[in-house]
Enzyme design. Structure first.
Site, PDB file in Angstrom:
ATOM      1  N   HIS A 188      32.063  13.240  22.383  1.00  0.00           N
ATOM      2  CA  HIS A 188      32.468  13.969  23.648  1.00  0.00           C
ATOM      3  C   HIS A 188      32.583  15.423  23.135  1.00  0.00           C
ATOM      4  CE1 HIS A 188      33.409  10.598  26.335  1.00  0.00           C
ATOM      5  NE2 HIS A 188      33.581   9.747  25.235  1.00  0.00           N
ATOM      6  N   ARG A 223      28.589   1.305  25.849  1.00  0.00           N
ATOM      7  CA  ARG A 223      27.976   2.822  25.793  1.00  0.00           C
ATOM      8  C   ARG A 223      27.105   2.925  24.651  1.00  0.00           C
ATOM      9  NH1 ARG A 223      29.643   7.239  27.751  1.00  0.00           N
ATOM     10  NH2 ARG A 223      27.494   7.199  28.074  1.00  0.00           N
ATOM     11  N   TYR A 234      30.438   0.997  22.065  1.00  0.00           N
ATOM     12  CA  TYR A 234      31.686   0.212  22.608  1.00  0.00           C
ATOM     13  C   TYR A 234      31.313  -0.402  24.053  1.00  0.00           C
ATOM     14  CZ  TYR A 234      33.215   4.708  24.924  1.00  0.00           C
ATOM     15  OH  TYR A 234      33.223   5.792  25.617  1.00  0.00           O
ATOM     16  N   HIS A 260      28.109   8.058  21.007  1.00  0.00           N
ATOM     17  CA  HIS A 260      28.211   9.275  21.621  1.00  0.00           C
ATOM     18  C   HIS A 260      29.345  10.028  21.076  1.00  0.00           C
ATOM     19  CE1 HIS A 260      30.586   6.675  24.376  1.00  0.00           C
ATOM     20  NE2 HIS A 260      31.208   7.903  24.496  1.00  0.00           N
TER      21      HIS A 260
HETATM   22 FE   LIG Z   1      33.363   7.742  25.117  1.00  0.00          FE
END
Ligand SMILES: [Fe+2]
Length: 284
Positions: free
Chosen positions: A205, A200, A190, A203
């Site tokens: 978190h 980014r 995103y 991923h």
């Molecule tokens: Fe994130």
């Protein structure tokens, strides 16, 4: 003061001011650096760190005041961590038990009436200490963007679709072997406005509570061979490739569920020289 509708101040305000202020994430800034400038800054800072290490200096694993990750400059810690007494914290901190977390909470594809869109994945691994011992009964929470790279969050207004069948948050507790397992959707990359055309890498978190509330740690898991790795200042705020590699899950065909999901394995080590890198706080 009464403002007439034909008053200049009133009419210009009515035209200029939108009913709801645009989220910060949508506002382009003229002084944003380019991706090429960010990559050059990352390379320069990595080289500078290597030079300091070669000169015998003890350089932290994570470069918290990492200029290419622009917002870190204003919010990285400037003081040493404050020591607290773990036992007195426990008197006031939230507590949970095995019965507080239902098995179904580890499956992010079952939270709505329909199936979320995207590539279903099984993410599994072990939570270990630096001696390789399993950490049992530990709360692991995850949150992530959907397959289109969109979070359900007011600050995320970029024009990718929300998925009505995907919230993007789940949790589980490690078993007696320190194992955890999530069923979810592979998140998309995103944009995030750190610089011009900043994206980014995909991923998930992770938040981990150790045996005490003061041990909470947060990090991110990435996917193998992401073309955005070299471009991402958050990932590259970890100065050594060896440590960065620890954040990347491996594709594991043994975890792939027939006719259902792709399998990824990611072990997390919370202590010592083999520790997984953890982010300080408030990472994007
Ligand atoms: Fe994130």
């Amino acid at each position: 003061m009464l403002i007439e509708p034909n008053d200049e101040a009133f009419s210009s305000a009515a035209i200029v001011e939108p009913a709801v202020a645009a989220p910060e994430s949508l506002l382009a800034s003229a002084d944003m650096p380019s991706q090429h400038e960010i990559v050059r800054e990352i390379a320069d800072l990595h080289a500078a760190a290597e030079a300091r290490i070669a000169a015998g200096e003890d350089v932290p694993v994570t470069m918290v005041d990492f200029a290419p990750y622009r917002s870190s400059i204003l919010r990285h810690p400037t003081k040493n961590p404050r020591l607290v007494d773990p036992e007195s914290i426990e008197l006031w901190s939230p507590a949970y038990g095995q019965r507080d977390v239902a098995l179904i909470e580890s499956d992010l594809t079952l939270q709505h009436a329909g199936q979320p869109l995207g590539e279903r994945i099984t993410v599994q691994g072990r939570l270990l200490d630096s001696w390789g011992r399993p950490l049992r009964n530990q709360l692991i929470e995850i949150w992530q963007a959907n397959a289109a790279g969109r979070y359900i969050h007011q600050r995320d207004q970029h024009p990718a679709p929300l998925d009505p069948n995907f919230t993007g948050a789940g949790r589980t507790v490690t078993n007696d072997d320190g194992e955890y397992s999530f069923t979810t959707i592979k998140p998309g990359p995103y944009p995030w406005k750190n610089h011009i055309n900043a994206w980014r890498p995909a991923h998930i978190h992770f938040s981990l509570f150790g045996s005490g509330f003061t041990q909470r740690i947060i990090t991110q898991m990435y996917f193998p061979s992401d073309p955005l790795f070299a471009l991402d200042p958050i990932y590259n705020s970890i100065r050594s490739q060896r440590d960065r590699d620890r954040l990347i899950a491996s594709y594991d065909h043994d975890l792939t569920v027939p006719e259902f999901s792709m399998g990824y394995r990611w072990d997390i080590v919370v202590d010592g020289p083999d520790a997984t890198w953890f982010e300080p706080e408030d990472e994007h």
